[in-house]
Design an enzyme around this catalytic site. Structure first.
Site, PDB file in Angstrom:
ATOM      1  N   PHE A  21      43.694  47.931  37.322  1.00  0.00           N
ATOM      2  CA  PHE A  21      44.501  49.143  37.262  1.00  0.00           C
ATOM      3  C   PHE A  21      43.712  50.349  37.755  1.00  0.00           C
ATOM      4  CE2 PHE A  21      45.685  52.952  34.852  1.00  0.00           C
ATOM      5  CZ  PHE A  21      47.077  52.965  34.957  1.00  0.00           C
ATOM      6  N   THR A  66      33.418  44.926  35.802  1.00  0.00           N
ATOM      7  CA  THR A  66      34.309  44.150  34.948  1.00  0.00           C
ATOM      8  C   THR A  66      33.928  42.676  34.985  1.00  0.00           C
ATOM      9  OG1 THR A  66      36.639  43.813  34.331  1.00  0.00           O
ATOM     10  CG2 THR A  66      36.121  43.776  36.691  1.00  0.00           C
ATOM     11  N   LYS A  70      29.493  42.115  33.498  1.00  0.00           N
ATOM     12  CA  LYS A  70      29.012  43.168  32.597  1.00  0.00           C
ATOM     13  C   LYS A  70      27.623  42.869  32.040  1.00  0.00           C
ATOM     14  CE  LYS A  70      33.582  44.838  31.234  1.00  0.00           C
ATOM     15  NZ  LYS A  70      34.488  45.196  30.134  1.00  0.00           N
ATOM     16  N   ASN A  91      29.258  48.511  31.863  1.00  0.00           N
ATOM     17  CA  ASN A  91      30.481  48.557  32.681  1.00  0.00           C
ATOM     18  C   ASN A  91      30.568  49.824  33.520  1.00  0.00           C
ATOM     19  OD1 ASN A  91      31.194  50.248  30.377  1.00  0.00           O
ATOM     20  ND2 ASN A  91      33.317  50.091  31.073  1.00  0.00           N
ATOM     21  N   GLY A 137      32.206  37.472  25.422  1.00  0.00           N
ATOM     22  CA  GLY A 137      31.704  38.072  26.660  1.00  0.00           C
ATOM     23  C   GLY A 137      31.240  39.508  26.463  1.00  0.00           C
ATOM     24  N   GLY A 138      31.038  40.196  27.590  1.00  0.00           N
ATOM     25  CA  GLY A 138      30.536  41.569  27.550  1.00  0.00           C
ATOM     26  C   GLY A 138      31.430  42.517  26.784  1.00  0.00           C
ATOM     27  N   ALA A 139      32.748  42.376  26.931  1.00  0.00           N
ATOM     28  CA  ALA A 139      33.672  43.266  26.234  1.00  0.00           C
ATOM     29  C   ALA A 139      33.587  43.071  24.729  1.00  0.00           C
ATOM     30  CB  ALA A 139      35.099  43.028  26.722  1.00  0.00           C
ATOM     31  N   TYR A 216      45.827  44.951  29.384  1.00  0.00           N
ATOM     32  CA  TYR A 216      46.852  45.982  29.553  1.00  0.00           C
ATOM     33  C   TYR A 216      47.948  45.563  30.533  1.00  0.00           C
ATOM     34  CZ  TYR A 216      43.789  46.764  33.535  1.00  0.00           C
ATOM     35  OH  TYR A 216      43.022  46.572  34.649  1.00  0.00           O
TER      36      TYR A 216
END
Length: 257
Positions: A21, A66, A70, A91, A137-139, A216
């Protein structure tokens, strides 16, 4: 300092980037604010392509990072912000240049953690003090960091059990009852794979639960749909995305950061 009227390029590195996005968001921002810049998606099949990209594109002023890079990007950075170092994921890459525009170093930051923290804080209450974070993961690391800053205890859930993770198959009704916050940090359910979702026991959710999906697109993921059907409050990752984009731009352009 590079002249303000020089054309700048910002971008996103990851693979794949069909879901992104950020490109439309930033280019609309640049157009609306008459900023001489553009935002480009750089789909890198291997993180090793990063330095070639940078050498071929001297006008880059900053990058977002992303999935799946990351964590992989960190060895390529000369320095890393303390919070990003503690999180263990980057990020945002800031390009630090001299007065002639020559690149001096790449510095890593994490805008996921503050963005997530600011968007979930208003949804916390006395019942929501423990969280199950789906994915490792990284997030997920940024989510853990943000939640712990807010006083929330965190346990990771993954397909495989380890010393630091619970396996999905181990989740019981009592465990779900003890954790009133469920955060999906996996890509399961992301467009175009909208029929997928984590293998979570949604039947154990209640109206006291908050189920937050970092995805999202689509607006309502299968994870959110199943959670809502069980009575839980749900939230997608759009607000977090917008906020992290704002934080990213500030990092790229603010002196002293």
């Amino acid at each position: 300092m590079i002249e303000t009227n020089s054309h700048k390029i910002y971008g996103l590195i990851g693979h794949p980037l069909g879901h992104s996005f950020s490109k439309d968001y930033f280019n609309r921002k640049f157009d609306a604010e008459s900023i001489n810049a553009e935002y480009i998606n750089y789909d890198l099949e291997d993180i090793g392509e990063l330095m070639e990209l940078i050498s071929e594109t001297p006008m880059i002023g900053g990058l977002n990072v992303t999935i799946p890079y990351k964590e992989q990007v960190m060895p390529y950075l000369a320095s890393i912000d303390d919070a990003a170092h503690e999180i263990g994921a980057v990020n945002v890459i800031k390009f630090i240049k001299d007065s002639e525009g020559e690149l001096l170093e790449l510095r890593g930051y994490n805008s996921d953690a503050p963005a997530f923290g600011q968007t979930i804080k208003p949804l916390l209450n006395n019942a929501r003090t423990s969280a199950l974070v789906l994915g490792t993961g990284g997030a997920s690391k940024a989510v853990k960091y943000a939640l712990e800053k807010l006083g929330v205890k965190v346990n990771f859930v993954s397909r495989r059990k380890s010393a630091t993770t619970i396996a999905y198959e181990e989740l019981t009704k009592a465990m779900v009852a003890q954790h009133k916050i469920i955060v999906n940090t996996t890509p399961l359910g992301m467009y175009p794979h909208v029929d997928e979702c984590p293998d979570f026991p949604y039947r154990f959710l209640t109206h006291e639960h908050l189920c937050y999906d970092l995805i999202y697109n689509p607006d309502e993921t299968m994870f959110m749909k199943k959670s809502k059907e069980a009575g839980a409050e749900v939230k997608n990752g759009l607000e977090m995305l917008l906020l992290q984009a704002f934080i990213s731009y500030e990092i790229w352009n603010k002196e002293g950061i």
